[in-house]
Scaffold this motif. Structure first.
Motif, PDB file in Angstrom:
ATOM      1  N   ILE A  31      -8.260   4.217   2.276  1.00  0.00           N
ATOM      2  CA  ILE A  31      -9.337   3.296   1.750  1.00  0.00           C
ATOM      3  C   ILE A  31     -10.565   4.236   1.823  1.00  0.00           C
ATOM      4  CG2 ILE A  31     -11.017   1.640   2.462  1.00  0.00           C
ATOM      5  CD1 ILE A  31      -8.227   0.039   3.824  1.00  0.00           C
ATOM      6  N   GLN A  32     -10.786   5.024   2.727  1.00  0.00           N
ATOM      7  CA  GLN A  32     -11.923   6.008   2.585  1.00  0.00           C
ATOM      8  C   GLN A  32     -11.742   7.011   1.624  1.00  0.00           C
ATOM      9  OE1 GLN A  32     -14.808   5.205   3.973  1.00  0.00           O
ATOM     10  NE2 GLN A  32     -15.854   6.959   3.076  1.00  0.00           N
ATOM     11  N   GLN A  33     -10.464   7.529   1.619  1.00  0.00           N
ATOM     12  CA  GLN A  33     -10.141   8.895   0.605  1.00  0.00           C
ATOM     13  C   GLN A  33     -10.379   8.330  -0.840  1.00  0.00           C
ATOM     14  OE1 GLN A  33      -6.300   9.609   2.530  1.00  0.00           O
ATOM     15  NE2 GLN A  33      -7.094  11.291   3.606  1.00  0.00           N
ATOM     16  N   LEU A  34     -10.140   7.119  -0.946  1.00  0.00           N
ATOM     17  CA  LEU A  34     -10.350   6.672  -2.429  1.00  0.00           C
ATOM     18  C   LEU A  34     -11.615   6.063  -3.027  1.00  0.00           C
ATOM     19  CD1 LEU A  34      -6.561   5.015  -2.520  1.00  0.00           C
ATOM     20  CD2 LEU A  34      -7.412   7.443  -3.261  1.00  0.00           C
ATOM     21  N   ALA A  35     -12.245   6.124  -2.034  1.00  0.00           N
ATOM     22  CA  ALA A  35     -13.907   5.525  -2.101  1.00  0.00           C
ATOM     23  C   ALA A  35     -14.585   6.204  -3.392  1.00  0.00           C
ATOM     24  CB  ALA A  35     -14.724   5.916  -0.937  1.00  0.00           C
ATOM     25  N   GLN A  36     -14.343   7.518  -3.698  1.00  0.00           N
ATOM     26  CA  GLN A  36     -14.919   7.951  -4.729  1.00  0.00           C
ATOM     27  C   GLN A  36     -14.078   8.182  -6.104  1.00  0.00           C
ATOM     28  OE1 GLN A  36     -18.206   9.193  -4.762  1.00  0.00           O
ATOM     29  NE2 GLN A  36     -17.871   8.237  -2.856  1.00  0.00           N
ATOM     30  N   ARG A  37     -12.814   8.362  -6.155  1.00  0.00           N
ATOM     31  CA  ARG A  37     -11.845   8.303  -7.060  1.00  0.00           C
ATOM     32  C   ARG A  37     -10.737   7.595  -6.482  1.00  0.00           C
ATOM     33  NH1 ARG A  37     -10.799  11.614 -12.038  1.00  0.00           N
ATOM     34  NH2 ARG A  37      -8.747  11.148 -12.572  1.00  0.00           N
ATOM     35  N   ASN A  38      -9.956   6.679  -7.466  1.00  0.00           N
ATOM     36  CA  ASN A  38      -8.703   6.071  -7.025  1.00  0.00           C
ATOM     37  C   ASN A  38      -7.469   6.833  -7.444  1.00  0.00           C
ATOM     38  OD1 ASN A  38      -7.899   3.635  -5.824  1.00  0.00           O
ATOM     39  ND2 ASN A  38      -7.538   2.584  -7.850  1.00  0.00           N
ATOM     40  N   THR A  39      -7.471   7.970  -6.814  1.00  0.00           N
ATOM     41  CA  THR A  39      -6.335   8.699  -6.910  1.00  0.00           C
ATOM     42  C   THR A  39      -5.832   9.322  -5.715  1.00  0.00           C
ATOM     43  OG1 THR A  39      -7.381   9.649  -9.011  1.00  0.00           O
ATOM     44  CG2 THR A  39      -5.794  11.024  -7.995  1.00  0.00           C
ATOM     45  N   ILE A  40      -4.597   9.133  -5.586  1.00  0.00           N
ATOM     46  CA  ILE A  40      -4.011   9.889  -4.285  1.00  0.00           C
ATOM     47  C   ILE A  40      -3.270  11.314  -4.707  1.00  0.00           C
ATOM     48  CG2 ILE A  40      -1.873   9.488  -2.358  1.00  0.00           C
ATOM     49  CD1 ILE A  40      -2.519   6.471  -2.744  1.00  0.00           C
ATOM     50  N   ARG A  41      -3.853  12.091  -3.939  1.00  0.00           N
ATOM     51  CA  ARG A  41      -3.423  13.598  -4.142  1.00  0.00           C
ATOM     52  C   ARG A  41      -2.208  13.829  -3.679  1.00  0.00           C
ATOM     53  NH1 ARG A  41      -7.048  17.291  -6.287  1.00  0.00           N
ATOM     54  NH2 ARG A  41      -5.149  18.269  -6.878  1.00  0.00           N
ATOM     55  N   LEU A  42      -1.486  14.702  -3.964  1.00  0.00           N
ATOM     56  CA  LEU A  42      -0.157  15.146  -3.270  1.00  0.00           C
ATOM     57  C   LEU A  42      -0.481  15.930  -1.982  1.00  0.00           C
ATOM     58  CD1 LEU A  42       1.635  16.997  -6.185  1.00  0.00           C
ATOM     59  CD2 LEU A  42       2.347  15.184  -4.902  1.00  0.00           C
ATOM     60  N   THR A  43      -1.929  16.137  -1.712  1.00  0.00           N
ATOM     61  CA  THR A  43      -2.211  16.794  -0.382  1.00  0.00           C
ATOM     62  C   THR A  43      -2.353  15.734   0.751  1.00  0.00           C
ATOM     63  OG1 THR A  43      -4.441  16.912  -1.222  1.00  0.00           O
ATOM     64  CG2 THR A  43      -2.984  19.023  -1.170  1.00  0.00           C
ATOM     65  N   MET A  44      -2.557  14.445   0.093  1.00  0.00           N
ATOM     66  CA  MET A  44      -2.694  13.397   0.848  1.00  0.00           C
ATOM     67  C   MET A  44      -1.284  12.520   1.454  1.00  0.00           C
ATOM     68  SD  MET A  44      -5.651  11.829  -1.436  1.00  0.00           S
ATOM     69  CE  MET A  44      -6.046  10.029  -0.669  1.00  0.00           C
ATOM     70  N   LEU A  45      -1.323  11.825   2.386  1.00  0.00           N
ATOM     71  CA  LEU A  45      -0.214  11.205   2.781  1.00  0.00           C
ATOM     72  C   LEU A  45       0.162  10.202   1.858  1.00  0.00           C
ATOM     73  CD1 LEU A  45      -0.824  10.101   6.629  1.00  0.00           C
ATOM     74  CD2 LEU A  45       0.798  11.771   5.621  1.00  0.00           C
ATOM     75  N   PRO A  46       1.364  10.003   1.271  1.00  0.00           N
ATOM     76  CA  PRO A  46       1.975   9.121   0.125  1.00  0.00           C
ATOM     77  C   PRO A  46       1.487   7.517   0.627  1.00  0.00           C
ATOM     78  CG  PRO A  46       3.660   9.748   1.573  1.00  0.00           C
ATOM     79  CD  PRO A  46       2.648  10.517   1.998  1.00  0.00           C
ATOM     80  N   PRO A  47       1.435   6.653  -0.560  1.00  0.00           N
ATOM     81  CA  PRO A  47       1.200   5.326  -0.063  1.00  0.00           C
ATOM     82  C   PRO A  47       2.506   4.803   0.530  1.00  0.00           C
ATOM     83  CG  PRO A  47       1.653   5.532  -2.459  1.00  0.00           C
ATOM     84  CD  PRO A  47       1.396   7.145  -1.804  1.00  0.00           C
ATOM     85  N   LEU A  48       2.502   3.615   1.062  1.00  0.00           N
ATOM     86  CA  LEU A  48       3.707   3.202   1.719  1.00  0.00           C
ATOM     87  C   LEU A  48       4.683   2.551   0.823  1.00  0.00           C
ATOM     88  CD1 LEU A  48       1.706   1.274   4.577  1.00  0.00           C
ATOM     89  CD2 LEU A  48       3.125   3.348   4.629  1.00  0.00           C
ATOM     90  N   LEU A  49       4.296   1.804  -0.497  1.00  0.00           N
ATOM     91  CA  LEU A  49       4.989   1.289  -1.373  1.00  0.00           C
ATOM     92  C   LEU A  49       4.569   1.352  -2.796  1.00  0.00           C
ATOM     93  CD1 LEU A  49       7.109  -1.033  -2.107  1.00  0.00           C
ATOM     94  CD2 LEU A  49       5.570  -2.511  -1.304  1.00  0.00           C
ATOM     95  N   VAL A  50       5.226   1.597  -3.751  1.00  0.00           N
ATOM     96  CA  VAL A  50       4.796   1.437  -5.207  1.00  0.00           C
ATOM     97  C   VAL A  50       5.819   0.587  -5.647  1.00  0.00           C
ATOM     98  CG1 VAL A  50       3.695   3.629  -5.493  1.00  0.00           C
ATOM     99  CG2 VAL A  50       6.162   3.604  -5.732  1.00  0.00           C
ATOM    100  N   ILE A  51       5.212  -0.311  -6.664  1.00  0.00           N
ATOM    101  CA  ILE A  51       5.983  -1.329  -7.370  1.00  0.00           C
ATOM    102  C   ILE A  51       5.615  -1.218  -8.673  1.00  0.00           C
ATOM    103  CG2 ILE A  51       6.328  -3.773  -8.040  1.00  0.00           C
ATOM    104  CD1 ILE A  51       5.285  -4.408  -5.033  1.00  0.00           C
ATOM    105  N   GLU A  52       6.965  -0.996  -9.569  1.00  0.00           N
ATOM    106  CA  GLU A  52       6.859  -0.894 -11.108  1.00  0.00           C
ATOM    107  C   GLU A  52       7.504  -2.118 -11.755  1.00  0.00           C
ATOM    108  OE1 GLU A  52       4.942   1.253 -12.744  1.00  0.00           O
ATOM    109  OE2 GLU A  52       5.040   3.075 -11.694  1.00  0.00           O
ATOM    110  N   VAL A  53       6.809  -2.750 -12.617  1.00  0.00           N
ATOM    111  CA  VAL A  53       7.595  -3.883 -13.510  1.00  0.00           C
ATOM    112  C   VAL A  53       7.941  -3.142 -14.749  1.00  0.00           C
ATOM    113  CG1 VAL A  53       7.082  -6.293 -14.509  1.00  0.00           C
ATOM    114  CG2 VAL A  53       6.097  -5.457 -12.676  1.00  0.00           C
ATOM    115  N   VAL A  54       9.231  -3.406 -15.097  1.00  0.00           N
ATOM    116  CA  VAL A  54       9.814  -2.723 -16.194  1.00  0.00           C
ATOM    117  C   VAL A  54       9.458  -3.141 -17.568  1.00  0.00           C
ATOM    118  CG1 VAL A  54      11.931  -2.048 -17.148  1.00  0.00           C
ATOM    119  CG2 VAL A  54      11.939  -2.014 -14.976  1.00  0.00           C
ATOM    120  N   SER A  55       8.758  -2.459 -18.490  1.00  0.00           N
ATOM    121  CA  SER A  55       8.348  -3.038 -19.702  1.00  0.00           C
ATOM    122  C   SER A  55       9.782  -3.116 -20.566  1.00  0.00           C
ATOM    123  CB  SER A  55       7.403  -2.178 -20.391  1.00  0.00           C
ATOM    124  OG  SER A  55       6.145  -2.096 -19.541  1.00  0.00           O
TER     125      SER A  55
END
Length: 195
Positions: free
Chosen positions: A90-114
């Motif tokens: 939450i704090q790390q993404l305050a300036q830019r909504n980007t999770i870098r490889l140097t950060m811990l990964p998110p807990l879950l990602v969801i993709e809806v197939v097009s």
């Protein structure tokens, strides 16, 4: 997809780029590829799930399509349809909504197939490899065509199928046991809205 001609030498150079718009780009071989708008069905499903997860996690931990993930390979970034982030993000993404490889990964990602074979390959194979490589503990692939939810769990360094759910099956999330959601609820919500 519209390709913007500009050669970026690094991901850091790309991160400092601003074209003054809200457009989303994937960085592919140093060039920007503009992401097309999501389909109405994808947006409806992702929004429905956002509400479900926000009800027990709070809205700050649930991010929609605008969250960017830095990944290895090409393209260098992805925009999942829905992402469950960690508290520290939450704090790390305050300036830019980007999770870098140097950060811990998110807990879950969801993709809806097009619709389309290229999109199916992208979600079922290419993104699966990249998300697995990032160490994301859980990855859902929601297939509106088959009306299924495939839940993948990271076991060691490899995704294994935790379940492929359909119909009135409860979606079993290895990380979010408090989720009480049937597959049919996801697709019924979309159909009731006339999409």
């Amino acid at each position: 997809m519209l390709q913007i001609k500009h050669q970026f030498q690094s991901f850091e150079e790309y991160l400092s780029y601003d074209d003054g718009t809200d457009k989303l780009y994937e960085l592919f071989n140093g060039e920007l590829i503009e992401m097309p708008p999501e389909s109405g069905i994808n947006v409806e499903i992702a929004t429905f799930l956002l509400i479900q997860f926000a009800s027990f996690l709070g809205y700050k931990r649930v991010r929609g399509h605008g969250l960017e993930l830095e990944v290895r390979g090409e393209p260098r970034n992805r925009y999942p349809d829905l992402t469950i982030i960690r508290e520290e993000h939450i704090q790390q993404l305050a300036q830019r909504n980007t999770i870098r490889l140097t950060m811990l990964p998110p807990l879950l990602v969801i993709e809806v197939v097009s619709p389309g074979e290229l999109q199916r390959h992208r979600d079922f194979i290419a993104k699966r490899i990249q998300y697995q490589d990032c160490g994301i503990p859980e990855y859902w692939i929601i297939d509106p065509e088959a009306k299924t939810v495939l839940v993948l769990e990271l076991t060691g360094n490899t995704y294994t199928e935790s379940g492929n759910f359909a119909g009135d099956d409860l979606v079993v999330s290895p990380q979010f046991s408090q989720l009480n959601l049937q597959v049919s609820q996801i697709f019924d919500a979309v159909e009731k809205d006339g999409i």
